[in-house]
Design an enzyme around this catalytic site. Structure first.
Site, PDB file in Angstrom:
ATOM      1  N   TYR A  70       1.300  -1.520   0.198  1.00 33.83           N
ATOM      2  CA  TYR A  70      -0.031  -0.321   0.169  1.00 33.83           C
ATOM      3  C   TYR A  70       0.841   1.372   0.062  1.00 33.83           C
ATOM      4  CZ  TYR A  70      -3.983  -3.055   1.025  1.00 33.83           C
ATOM      5  OH  TYR A  70      -4.856  -3.822   1.342  1.00 33.83           O
ATOM      6  N   TYR A  98     -11.520  -0.889   0.527  1.00 33.74           N
ATOM      7  CA  TYR A  98     -11.738  -0.360   1.336  1.00 33.74           C
ATOM      8  C   TYR A  98     -10.067   0.272   2.006  1.00 33.74           C
ATOM      9  CZ  TYR A  98      -8.467  -3.623   4.445  1.00 33.74           C
ATOM     10  OH  TYR A  98      -7.565  -4.142   4.760  1.00 33.74           O
ATOM     11  N   ARG A  99      -9.303  -0.053   1.042  1.00 28.79           N
ATOM     12  CA  ARG A  99      -7.514   0.572   1.397  1.00 28.79           C
ATOM     13  C   ARG A  99      -7.172   0.803   0.408  1.00 28.79           C
ATOM     14  NH1 ARG A  99      -4.475  -2.751   5.876  1.00 28.79           N
ATOM     15  NH2 ARG A  99      -2.286  -1.753   6.257  1.00 28.79           N
TER      16      ARG A  99
HETATM   17  C1  LIG Z   1       2.336 -10.235   2.390  1.00 25.86           C
HETATM   18  C2  LIG Z   1       1.741  -9.099   2.772  1.00 25.86           C
HETATM   19  C3  LIG Z   1       0.752  -9.701   4.189  1.00 25.86           C
HETATM   20  C4  LIG Z   1       0.101  -8.255   4.861  1.00 25.86           C
HETATM   21  N1  LIG Z   1      -0.987  -8.624   5.518  1.00 25.86           N
HETATM   22  C5  LIG Z   1      -1.569  -7.590   5.758  1.00 25.86           C
HETATM   23  C6  LIG Z   1      -2.778  -8.437   7.086  1.00 25.86           C
HETATM   24  O1  LIG Z   1      -2.856  -9.246   7.150  1.00 25.86           O
HETATM   25  N2  LIG Z   1      -3.366  -7.459   7.339  1.00 25.86           N
HETATM   26  C7  LIG Z   1      -3.470  -5.381   7.344  1.00 25.86           C
HETATM   27  O2  LIG Z   1      -3.426  -5.222   7.746  1.00 25.86           O
HETATM   28  N3  LIG Z   1      -1.998  -5.649   6.516  1.00 25.86           N
HETATM   29  C8  LIG Z   1      -1.386  -6.435   5.790  1.00 25.86           C
HETATM   30  N4  LIG Z   1      -0.674  -6.493   5.351  1.00 25.86           N
HETATM   31  C9  LIG Z   1      -0.513  -4.661   4.490  1.00 25.86           C
HETATM   32  C10 LIG Z   1       1.000  -3.987   5.570  1.00 25.86           C
HETATM   33  O3  LIG Z   1       1.800  -4.336   5.574  1.00 25.86           O
HETATM   34  C11 LIG Z   1       0.609  -3.840   7.126  1.00 25.86           C
HETATM   35  O4  LIG Z   1      -1.424  -3.580   7.255  1.00 25.86           O
HETATM   36  C12 LIG Z   1       1.186  -2.737   8.140  1.00 25.86           C
HETATM   37  O5  LIG Z   1       1.043  -2.851   9.251  1.00 25.86           O
HETATM   38  C13 LIG Z   1       1.038  -1.322   7.692  1.00 25.86           C
HETATM   39  O6  LIG Z   1       2.292  -0.429   8.016  1.00 25.86           O
HETATM   40  P1  LIG Z   1       2.696  -0.210   9.182  1.00 25.86           P
HETATM   41  O7  LIG Z   1       1.567  -0.572  10.401  1.00 25.86           O
HETATM   42  O8  LIG Z   1       4.651   0.281   9.502  1.00 25.86           O
HETATM   43  O9  LIG Z   1       1.629   1.609   9.052  1.00 25.86           O
HETATM   44  P2  LIG Z   1       2.080   2.558   9.452  1.00 25.86           P
HETATM   45  O10 LIG Z   1       3.178   2.762   7.519  1.00 25.86           O
HETATM   46  O11 LIG Z   1       2.565   3.684   9.364  1.00 25.86           O
HETATM   47  O12 LIG Z   1       0.938   3.960   8.718  1.00 25.86           O
HETATM   48  C14 LIG Z   1       0.537   3.609   7.065  1.00 25.86           C
HETATM   49  C15 LIG Z   1       0.022   4.611   7.189  1.00 25.86           C
HETATM   50  O13 LIG Z   1      -0.895   5.199   8.028  1.00 25.86           O
HETATM   51  C16 LIG Z   1      -1.164   6.765   7.756  1.00 25.86           C
HETATM   52  N5  LIG Z   1      -0.708   7.201   9.668  1.00 25.86           N
HETATM   53  C17 LIG Z   1       0.078   6.042   9.942  1.00 25.86           C
HETATM   54  N6  LIG Z   1       0.361   6.382  11.431  1.00 25.86           N
HETATM   55  C18 LIG Z   1      -0.242   7.937  11.619  1.00 25.86           C
HETATM   56  C19 LIG Z   1      -0.098   8.783  12.550  1.00 25.86           C
HETATM   57  N7  LIG Z   1      -0.061   8.161  13.508  1.00 25.86           N
HETATM   58  N8  LIG Z   1      -0.991   9.341  12.301  1.00 25.86           N
HETATM   59  C20 LIG Z   1      -1.570  10.024  11.179  1.00 25.86           C
HETATM   60  N9  LIG Z   1      -1.581   8.874  10.206  1.00 25.86           N
HETATM   61  C21 LIG Z   1      -0.542   7.539  10.777  1.00 25.86           C
HETATM   62  C22 LIG Z   1      -0.443   6.837   7.225  1.00 25.86           C
HETATM   63  O14 LIG Z   1      -1.048   7.322   6.123  1.00 25.86           O
HETATM   64  C23 LIG Z   1       0.583   5.991   7.177  1.00 25.86           C
HETATM   65  O15 LIG Z   1       1.015   6.186   5.094  1.00 25.86           O
HETATM   66  C24 LIG Z   1       0.206  -6.939   4.380  1.00 25.86           C
HETATM   67  C25 LIG Z   1       1.250  -6.666   3.353  1.00 25.86           C
HETATM   68  C26 LIG Z   1       2.352  -7.659   2.750  1.00 25.86           C
HETATM   69  C27 LIG Z   1       3.134  -6.893   1.831  1.00 25.86           C
END
Ligand SMILES: Cc1cc2nc3c(=O)[nH]c(=O)nc-3n(C[C@H](O)[C@H](O)[C@H](O)COP(=O)(O)OP(=O)(O)OC[C@H]3O[C@@H](n4cnc5c(N)ncnc54)[C@H](O)[C@@H]3O)c2cc1C
Lengths: 111, 513
Positions: free
Chosen positions: B86, B458-459
């Site tokens: 994403y 959804y996203r």
């Molecule tokens: C193989 C694979 C499997 C995956 N499986 C899943 C799964 O099962 N479920 C799932 O949900 N996802 C999944 N993902 C997607 C993703 O990798 C995860 O959701 C991951 O947890 C998102 O990154 P993060 O938590 O570091 O969020 P971040 O990258 O830190 O945040 C995501 C976005 O949220 C916003 N944001 C973050 N923090 C803040 C803040 N403090 N204030 C305001 N805005 C903010 C920003 O726009 C940011 O770009 C998968 C990805 C891959 C490649």
């Protein structure tokens, strides 16, 4: 109500490889070793995603970074900061230059 | 777009250095490499940021936001930046300074009796899990398929996990927000100084705002309350594999009543064969040709690997006696299908592996090596009604489009209570220009075709915010216009994540018009 206010210290990032660490490495910890296990161990120990991906690309026995015959610190630094292939970059806010240098020095000396 | 001229950027970063210390500020080239999304089908440098700052406290965040507002320099907040598929750590536009909250990584509170935690943005799923385990706290996290990301970042994006608490957004209870003017506010009951129920009663007094700060650019979240599930006494897993693609609707229909009446509380996910094969071996082990793997080859691979065309497990969490009764109910619901459940049980006190408690793992990320090149991925995630017929239509429509564009269809349907999250991933080689162009075209086409059939996402990936926002077009995009009205009010300088979810501040809209 037992509200536990725990942790005012920063929580360590990345995968609970410390437990693996103890199992895998009985000898005295070297500088950088613990950091490697903690910060890189999630992917780069035996069976990890990084090790599996590397096994498809490097000579036999060289996929596990700790067992790599030649691994220059400069290369490690570049790959960590820029990313390579399936590995995303790890930025300085997550892993300081000093910690990265310690990890790179540890891996350069191995095995 | 609004470019930040170099002098103004330098002015902002110099002032920000005075707030956080020079070692936590990065400029131009260094920032671009740190915060690019290398996994997207686009030149990663084309939308990598101009600078980055990693504050360590709420006060620092406030001070940074004030400087940014004064100088009109946009910020892009991230928590851990592991938003793979994403957009990773990358922003939507390059003329921003990343507000990297990864250093704010304290678990501020874990309340065992009430079952919640209060976390800062930099706390990872691993951190929270390890913290609970190391301190013998009988609460479980829910986590995505890989645990590298942020508990807060993922919940804000309405991420999904696989325990009964897997709809993460619905378990958020209370946020602390730095607003676009650098003020600090607390949502829900937290608005009352000294509140005793901030993490207990989610609604507060008057309008509820937690949801409005999710997938939004209305503020920067600096703390989050999250409900955690009490460790169950027992879990019981019923795993099944369908041999044929066409069994999907039967499975969906069998599961729906069980989700609707609460027999099944977690979110089972019907994952297709490629999702399963891709974490085992690269594609070349199954097929060396161009284009999508032909059906016959896939069928051979399926038989050889002993997996299903659809693979899923229904895990029950709770008391053993209840789980066993519910397991019988689940078995009855699937009895008309020609497959058997593979049943396993876990009892409290046994090792957590196999319990359904998400232990730290990055294994799922193995998918990026499916094609053997420097892998990339782009996740397309429409929502489907929870019916066999709709899931089938969505699956066949989308799979056909993947295959026509020359890609293997990697996907799965994760069950909510009344909807299915259909998560599919375009896997491509980043050194293959043609493949990247096809991936982009396919993604755009998927958005169009889905919207025309009444399916919305959804996203999404940062690259596609605008197109998807436009697809939500009821009454000439009334909701998007509403969001922008709110945006202008709460972020008058237009500096927090401009363009996130297609919501643009006024000054950007004026430039575009
Ligand atoms: C193989 C694979 C499997 C995956 N499986 C899943 C799964 O099962 N479920 C799932 O949900 N996802 C999944 N993902 C997607 C993703 O990798 C995860 O959701 C991951 O947890 C998102 O990154 P993060 O938590 O570091 O969020 P971040 O990258 O830190 O945040 C995501 C976005 O949220 C916003 N944001 C973050 N923090 C803040 C803040 N403090 N204030 C305001 N805005 C903010 C920003 O726009 C940011 O770009 C998968 C990805 C891959 C490649």
């Amino acid at each position: 109500m037992s509200a536990l206010t725990i942790r005012s210290l920063p929580v360590v990032a990345l995968v609970g490889a410390l437990s693996l660490a103890h199992a895998a490495e009985p000898e005295a910890a070297q500088p950088g070793q613990e950091l490697f296990l903690e910060r890189c161990g999630g992917c780069h120990l035996e069976g990890g995603f990084g090790t599996r991906v590397l096994a498809r690309r490097v000579p036999e026995g060289q996929a596990e970074l700790q067992k790599r015959a030649v691994l220059p610190a400069a290369l490690i630094t570049l790959v960590v900061r820029r990313g390579l292939g399936s590995m995303p970059q790890i930025r300085e806010a997550e892993l300081s230059d000093a910690d990265l240098a310690a990890i790179a020095a540890y891996l350069e000396q191995r095995p | 777009m609004i470019a930040i001229d170099t002098a103004r950027l330098e002015q902002a970063l110099t002032r920000i250095e005075a707030i956080v210390g020079a070692q936590y500020v990065w400029r131009e080239e260094e920032a671009r490499h740190g915060y690019k999304d290398a996994m997207a089908p686009r030149d990663p440098m084309s939308y990598a940021p101009r600078g980055a700052v990693a504050p360590a406290s709420v006060e620092e965040v406030q001070a940074i936001v004030r400087v940014a507002g004064e100088l009109g320099v946009a910020l892009w907040p991230i928590s851990r930046g592991k938003n793979f598929g994403y957009g990773g750590a990358a922003p939507h536009i390059s003329d921003v300074v990343m507000l990297d909250l990864v250093r704010m990584n304290r678990i501020l509170e874990v309340n065992v009796d009430m079952g919640y935690a209060v976390v800062e943005p930099g706390v990872g799923f691993d951190d929270l899990h390890n913290h609970l385990v190391e301190n013998n706290i009988p609460l479980w996290i829910s986590a995505p398929a890989h645990t590298w990301g942020s508990v807060l970042g993922n919940a804000l994006e309405r991420g999904v996990g696989y325990t009964p608490y897997g709809e993460h957004a619905s378990k958020v209870c209370g946020l602390e927000i730095v607003t676009g003017t650098g003020e600090l506010l607390r949502t829900g009951m937290g608005a009352l100084e000294g509140a005793k129920t901030w993490q207990l009663f989610p609604y507060g007094f008057g309008p509820s705002w937690d949801a409005a700060f999710m997938q939004s650019n209305f503020g920067v979240a600096t703390k989050m309350g999250l409900w955690l599930m009490p460790e169950p006494e027992h879990t019981l897993n019923l795993a099944m594999a369908f041999d044929r693609p066409e069994d999907l609707p039967l499975g969906v229909e069998a599961l729906r009543p069980l989700k609707l009446d609460g027999t099944v509380q977690a979110n089972p996910s019907f994952g297709n064969i490629i999702r399963n094969l891709s974490v085992r071996a690269p594609r070349s082990e199954y097929y060396q040709g161009e284009g999508p793997i032909p059906a016959e080859v896939l069928e051979q691979a399926r038989i050889k690997s002993g997996v299903g065309h659809w693979n899923f497990s229904i895990r029950l969490f709770g008391d053993k006696a209840v789980n066993r009764i519910n397991a019988e109910k689940v078995k009855r619901a699937f009895a008309h299908l020609p497959y058997e459940f593979d049943v396993s049980e876990w009892h409290r006190g046994e090792p957590l592996k196999g319990s359904g408690s998400p232990t730290p793992t990055l294994a799922a990320l193995g998918v990026v090596d499916w094609l053997g090149g420097p892998g990339g991925h782009l996740t397309f995630s429409p929502v489907s009604p929870f019916t066999g017929a709709e899931a089938w239509e969505q699956y066949t429509t989308i799979r056909a489009m993947y295959e026509e564009a020359g890609f293997d269809y990697y996907g799965g349907f994760t069950a909510g209570q009344r909807y299915l999250n259909h998560i599919s991933m375009i896997l491509f080689n980043r050194n293959d220009e043609d493949m990247m162009a096809r991936a982009n075209r396919l993604f755009s086409d998927l958005i169009e075709v889905a919207a025309a059939r009444g399916w919305g996402e959804y996203r999404t990936h940062t690259l596609y915010y605008d197109q998807i926002a436009r697809s939500y077009d009821y009454n000439n995009g009334a909701l998007r216009r509403w969001n922008e009205t709110v945006k202008d009010a709460v972020d008058p300088h237009g500096i927090i994540a401009p363009g996130k979810m297609g919501i643009w501040p006024r000054r950007y809209r004026e430039v575009r018009a």
